[in-house]
Design a protein around this motif. Structure first.
Motif, short mmCIF file in Angstrom:
data_model
loop_
_atom_site.label_atom_id
_atom_site.label_comp_id
_atom_site.label_asym_id
_atom_site.label_seq_id
_atom_site.Cartn_x
_atom_site.Cartn_y
_atom_site.Cartn_z
N LEU A 37 96.34 48.14 -19.48
CA LEU A 37 97.79 48.39 -19.49
C LEU A 37 98.15 49.56 -18.59
O LEU A 37 99.20 49.55 -17.94
CB LEU A 37 98.24 48.66 -20.93
CG LEU A 37 99.73 48.99 -21.14
CD1 LEU A 37 100.61 47.80 -20.75
CD2 LEU A 37 99.98 49.42 -22.58
N GLY A 38 97.28 50.57 -18.56
CA GLY A 38 97.53 51.74 -17.74
C GLY A 38 98.23 52.87 -18.45
O GLY A 38 98.57 53.89 -17.85
N SER A 39 98.42 52.73 -19.77
CA SER A 39 99.08 53.76 -20.55
C SER A 39 98.90 53.44 -22.03
O SER A 39 98.37 52.38 -22.38
CB SER A 39 100.58 53.81 -20.22
OG SER A 39 101.21 52.58 -20.54
N LEU A 40 99.33 54.35 -22.88
CA LEU A 40 99.34 54.06 -24.31
C LEU A 40 100.56 53.21 -24.62
O LEU A 40 101.66 53.49 -24.13
CB LEU A 40 99.39 55.36 -25.12
CG LEU A 40 98.22 56.33 -24.92
CD1 LEU A 40 98.40 57.54 -25.84
CD2 LEU A 40 96.88 55.66 -25.17
N PRO A 41 100.41 52.18 -25.43
CA PRO A 41 101.55 51.29 -25.71
C PRO A 41 102.53 51.92 -26.68
O PRO A 41 102.19 52.81 -27.46
CB PRO A 41 100.87 50.07 -26.33
CG PRO A 41 99.66 50.63 -27.01
CD PRO A 41 99.19 51.76 -26.12
N THR A 42 103.75 51.40 -26.63
CA THR A 42 104.75 51.77 -27.64
C THR A 42 104.87 50.67 -28.69
O THR A 42 105.35 50.93 -29.80
CB THR A 42 106.12 52.00 -26.99
OG1 THR A 42 106.51 50.84 -26.24
CG2 THR A 42 106.07 53.20 -26.06
N HIS A 43 104.47 49.44 -28.33
CA HIS A 43 104.53 48.31 -29.25
C HIS A 43 103.23 47.51 -29.15
O HIS A 43 102.69 47.33 -28.05
CB HIS A 43 105.71 47.38 -28.91
CG HIS A 43 107.05 48.02 -29.09
ND1 HIS A 43 107.58 48.90 -28.17
CD2 HIS A 43 107.98 47.91 -30.09
CE1 HIS A 43 108.77 49.30 -28.59
NE2 HIS A 43 109.03 48.72 -29.75
#
Length: 226
Positions: A37-43
């Protein structure tokens, strides 16, 4: 009186939880997914299949997967409070279970992740094979086969003659040895995705070179996951 131990007390030097399949492997699947994803998810929508569908709550796989989505490692003692940390971080998640998916490995997880800050999303299917070993078997509908225990390069490119050999040559000039390569495509001359495991890290300048090629659409680099 001695303090009671929970199933999330330390077992060995590198794992927290009742078993490597239900904790270490689960954390590593999530770790691979957030790197894609390239980041921490929010959902996150998290689906457990087969054996995992029946045991994920009792064996702590639910907390382990959330911990991995927050970027925690397999030996992080905060895993036991992963739900609290998720609430503090603003991670919204939903659990689903499918108990009879005959075509899937017994310990399979599907992660549908989205980061509302960037607008990016990804769907990853991973298997926990035991002993903390995992296989990522699908990314965004593209079949794959990598463990994330080696450095991994994911290349989205046009399906054109010589593209696989060219990328392999570029990697070789960076003195990186290819351990495995898995290529999948939507169809002839359509979108293709290469999953390449290499024995050592790749240089930033090499990644930049690959990314500027007109027929390469995206390059994801995942250093080996502990």
């Amino acid at each position: 009186m001695a303090e009671k131990s929970s199933i999330f007390d330390m077992i060995g030097p590198v794992m927290i939880g009742p078993s490597s399949s239900h904790t270490a492997g689960v954390v590593r699947i999530a770790s691979a997914a957030i790197r894609i994803l390239g980041s921490l998810p929010t959902h996150a929508t998290i689906t457990f299949y087969n054996s995992f569908a029946r045991t994920y709550e009792g064996h702590g796989s639910d907390r382990a997967i959330v911990a991995g989505l927050l970027g925690m490692a397999t030996d992080d003692k905060r895993i036991r409070e992963a739900f609290d940390h998720a609430a503090a971080a603003g991670l919204e998640y939903t659990f689903q279970s499918v108990g009879n998916a005959s075509t899937m490995h017994p310990n399979t997880i599907r992660l549908q992740l989205r980061d509302e800050r960037t607008g990016h999303g990804v769907e990853v299917i991973g298997q926990s094979r035991g002993g903390g070993v995992i296989r990522i078997v699908e990314v965004d509908g593209f079949p794959s086969d990598f463990s994330a225990s080696l450095h991994t390069l994911i290349v989205d490119a046009d399906d054109r003659t010589g593209s696989i050999a060219f990328i392999a040559s570029v990697i070789a000039h960076d003195d990186c040895n290819i351990a495995t390569m898995f290529v999948s495509r939507k169809g002839k001359n359509d979108a293709a995705r290469q999953f390449i495991e290499i024995d050592s890290g790749i240089k930033d300048i090499t990644l930049a070179y690959l990314r500027q090629l007109s027929w390469v659409h995206r390059v994801i680099y995942i250093p080996n996951i502990e």
